[in-house]
Scaffold this motif. Structure first.
Motif, short mmCIF file in Angstrom:
data_model
loop_
_atom_site.label_atom_id
_atom_site.label_comp_id
_atom_site.label_asym_id
_atom_site.label_seq_id
_atom_site.Cartn_x
_atom_site.Cartn_y
_atom_site.Cartn_z
N GLU A 166 22.87 11.62 24.29
CA GLU A 166 22.51 10.25 23.90
C GLU A 166 23.17 9.87 22.57
O GLU A 166 23.62 8.74 22.39
N LYS A 167 23.21 10.80 21.63
CA LYS A 167 23.85 10.51 20.35
C LYS A 167 25.35 10.25 20.52
O LYS A 167 25.90 9.31 19.94
N LEU A 168 26.00 11.09 21.31
CA LEU A 168 27.44 10.91 21.53
C LEU A 168 27.71 9.61 22.27
O LEU A 168 28.69 8.91 21.96
N LEU A 169 26.86 9.27 23.22
CA LEU A 169 27.06 8.03 23.97
C LEU A 169 26.91 6.81 23.07
O LEU A 169 27.71 5.87 23.13
N ALA A 170 25.88 6.80 22.21
CA ALA A 170 25.66 5.66 21.33
C ALA A 170 26.79 5.50 20.32
O ALA A 170 27.28 4.38 20.08
N ARG A 171 27.26 6.61 19.72
CA ARG A 171 28.35 6.52 18.75
C ARG A 171 29.66 6.12 19.42
O ARG A 171 30.43 5.32 18.86
N THR A 172 29.92 6.65 20.61
CA THR A 172 31.14 6.28 21.33
C THR A 172 31.13 4.80 21.71
O THR A 172 32.15 4.11 21.62
N MET A 173 29.96 4.31 22.11
CA MET A 173 29.86 2.89 22.48
C MET A 173 30.17 2.00 21.28
O MET A 173 30.83 0.96 21.40
N GLY A 174 29.70 2.39 20.09
CA GLY A 174 29.99 1.60 18.91
C GLY A 174 31.47 1.57 18.58
O GLY A 174 32.01 0.53 18.19
N ILE A 175 32.15 2.72 18.72
CA ILE A 175 33.59 2.76 18.43
C ILE A 175 34.37 1.95 19.46
O ILE A 175 35.35 1.26 19.13
N VAL A 176 33.96 2.00 20.73
CA VAL A 176 34.64 1.22 21.76
C VAL A 176 34.44 -0.28 21.52
O VAL A 176 35.37 -1.08 21.71
N GLU A 177 33.26 -0.68 21.10
CA GLU A 177 33.04 -2.09 20.75
C GLU A 177 33.91 -2.50 19.57
O GLU A 177 34.43 -3.63 19.53
N LEU A 178 34.07 -1.62 18.60
CA LEU A 178 34.96 -1.90 17.48
C LEU A 178 36.40 -2.05 17.96
O LEU A 178 37.13 -2.95 17.51
N ALA A 179 36.83 -1.19 18.88
CA ALA A 179 38.18 -1.32 19.43
C ALA A 179 38.36 -2.62 20.18
O ALA A 179 39.43 -3.24 20.13
N SER A 180 37.31 -3.07 20.85
CA SER A 180 37.40 -4.35 21.56
C SER A 180 37.51 -5.52 20.59
O SER A 180 38.24 -6.49 20.85
N GLU A 181 36.81 -5.45 19.47
CA GLU A 181 36.85 -6.53 18.48
C GLU A 181 38.17 -6.57 17.73
O GLU A 181 38.52 -7.61 17.16
N THR A 182 38.92 -5.48 17.72
CA THR A 182 40.18 -5.43 16.97
C THR A 182 41.40 -5.42 17.90
O THR A 182 42.46 -4.92 17.54
N TRP A 183 41.25 -5.92 19.11
CA TRP A 183 42.35 -6.12 20.06
C TRP A 183 42.96 -4.82 20.56
O TRP A 183 44.08 -4.83 21.10
N LEU A 184 42.29 -3.69 20.44
CA LEU A 184 42.86 -2.42 20.91
C LEU A 184 42.63 -2.21 22.39
O LEU A 184 43.25 -1.32 22.99
N VAL A 185 41.74 -2.99 22.99
CA VAL A 185 41.42 -2.82 24.41
C VAL A 185 42.24 -3.77 25.27
O VAL A 185 42.54 -3.45 26.43
N THR A 186 42.62 -4.90 24.72
CA THR A 186 43.29 -5.94 25.50
C THR A 186 44.61 -5.43 26.08
O THR A 186 45.49 -4.97 25.36
N GLY A 187 44.73 -5.51 27.42
CA GLY A 187 45.96 -5.11 28.10
C GLY A 187 46.19 -3.63 28.18
O GLY A 187 47.27 -3.20 28.61
N ARG A 188 45.21 -2.81 27.81
CA ARG A 188 45.38 -1.36 27.83
C ARG A 188 44.52 -0.75 28.92
O ARG A 188 43.51 -1.31 29.35
N HIS A 189 44.90 0.45 29.35
CA HIS A 189 44.07 1.22 30.27
C HIS A 189 42.85 1.72 29.50
O HIS A 189 42.98 2.26 28.40
N PRO A 190 41.65 1.55 30.04
CA PRO A 190 40.45 1.87 29.24
C PRO A 190 40.20 3.35 29.02
O PRO A 190 39.58 3.72 28.02
N VAL A 191 40.65 4.22 29.93
CA VAL A 191 40.30 5.65 29.82
C VAL A 191 40.86 6.28 28.55
O VAL A 191 40.15 7.01 27.85
#
Length: 417
Positions: free
Chosen positions: A198-223
């Motif tokens: 649960e701790k790893l999932l919550a921290r990873t979700m926060g970093i992925v949301e940060l990546a989405s807010e900084t354009w790192l997810v747009t047009g990229r493969h998510p894995v």
């Protein structure tokens, strides 16, 4: 019961229909010869005994289709049991498979595609019920290539007219982390490397949301992004023993593949984190690098909205940035739209901003660091018109020589050392 015709063996007309083991057979009462097994060969009532029937009109083709349908249904059911899906999912997937086999588009496809058709029905059902299942996971269960699976999936979606919602990034993070082998103690995983799920999932979700807010997810493969985010989250939860562990070893311990772009996504995430860390007041006296910034990921995620606004410019272009800087007063240290410019000498990135004059724009990485150079624009018609002052190359200069004196002078010039 007598029937028409004569026996080909003895010529007797005493032909009867005998129910042998509940199966009707045409038998000669004189010699016992079995002439035909009408109900076993066909169910068409208009056919007469002792008459050849084409295979396309017989029950053989229907029996083969039935066997293919039954085998496909069993395959769909087995796949649902392996994935531990609810019973309603299995019923929906089976109904999709039955509907698909009735369509002409799936009659003449290869056996490999027919086997993938059942997996596509399960995949569509999971997506419609918002069940986190990726295409890579089901392809690994079917030992199938993703491009071939994708072609069958698109055909199924088109032929049946199905509406398939896209998998959200949060569901993908949950699904990807469920396959990690870092939550149960084993002989191959050192004790300091074990982590609470649960701790790893919550921290990873926060970093992925940060990546989405900084354009790192747009047009990229998510894995690759999820893999890099999980690695940073895992390191930040216990930095002491884990900072020396590289990304490749982390993937081996977790039992997942290392996608090649994950190293690039990790580098981009660390650059964002370093920019945010430069705005934390209690970190301005320290020189942070890509390893030490991992220790402060928890604080950076907690204040990420404020830090992103202070560390990066969210305007559209450099001209607007320059205009906003001109409107702000020198003593305020802020831009016209409220984005402060770092003036603290203790900030590691303050020197870069002072030299550059503006904050780094918050844009997609492909715009900040383009891989290919932009081609220069073609000259307009007036600019490309010849003027007579263009330089003449050595290969063309002989075309402009007219008199013998010019020819001798040119040869003398070429022979000059």
């Amino acid at each position: 019961m007598a029937a028409r015709g004569r026996c080909p063996e003895c010529g007797s007309a005493a032909l009867v229909e005998d129910a042998h083991y509940a199966q009707q057979q045409l038998v000669c009462a004189a010699c016992g010869c079995v002439l035909a097994e009408g109900l076993l060969t066909t169910t068409y009532t208009e056919e007469e005994h002792l008459r050849e029937v084409a295979y396309s009109q017989s029950t053989g083709q229907k029996e083969q289709l039935s066997r293919c349908l039954q085998r496909g249904i069993r395959r769909v059911q087995d796949l649902c049991k392996v994935l531990q899906l609810p019973a309603v999912f299995e019923e929906t997937a089976v109904s999709y498979f039955q509907r698909a086999l009735q369509l002409p588009a799936f009659h003449l496809v290869s056996l490999e595609k027919k086997e993938l058709l059942g997996g596509c029905c399960v995949f569509v059902t999971c997506r419609q019920h918002n069940w986190p299942l990726t295409m890579g996971a089901i392809c690994s269960l079917l030992y199938a290539k993703q491009d071939l699976f994708a072609s069958v999936y698109l055909s199924l979606q088109k032929e049946l007219g199905l509406s398939v919602p896209a998998l959200s990034l949060a569901d993908l993070v949950t699904t990807h982390l469920n396959s990690f082998r870092l939550f149960q103690p084993t002989a191959n995983i050192p004790a300091p490397f074990l982590e609470d799920k649960e701790k790893l999932l919550a921290r990873t979700m926060g970093i992925v949301e940060l990546a989405s807010e900084t354009w790192l997810v747009t047009g990229r493969h998510p894995v690759p992004i999820v893999t890099a985010a999980a690695f940073l989250a895992w390191q930040s939860l216990q930095p002491g023993p884990r900072l020396s562990c590289p990304l490749a070893r982390f993937c081996r311990l977790a039992g997942v593949d290392l996608p090649p772009p994950a190293h690039l996504r990790l580098k981009e995430l660390l650059e964002i984190l370093l920019g945010m860390a430069s705005q934390l007041s209690w970190l301005r006296g320290f020189t942070l690098d890509k390893k030490t910034v991992v220790k402060h990921i928890g604080d950076l995620l907690q204040h990420r909205a404020f830090l992103l606004k202070n560390a990066f410019s969210q305007q559209d272009g450099e001209e607007q940035q320059d205009t906003a800087l001109g409107q702000g007063s020198p003593g305020q240290g802020s831009m016209g739209l409220g984005f402060p410019v770092a003036q603290d000498k203790g900030c590691p990135s303050a020197g870069k901003r002072q030299r550059g004059g503006t904050l780094r724009p918050l844009l997609p990485p492909c715009l900040i660091h383009p891989r290919k150079r932009l081609r220069p624009a073609a000259l307009s018609a007036p600019d490309s018109a010849p003027t007579g002052d263009e330089p003449i190359s050595d290969s063309e200069i002989e075309q402009y020589l007219r008199s013998p004196e010019e020819i001798r002078a040119f040869r003398k010039a070429k022979a000059w050392p």
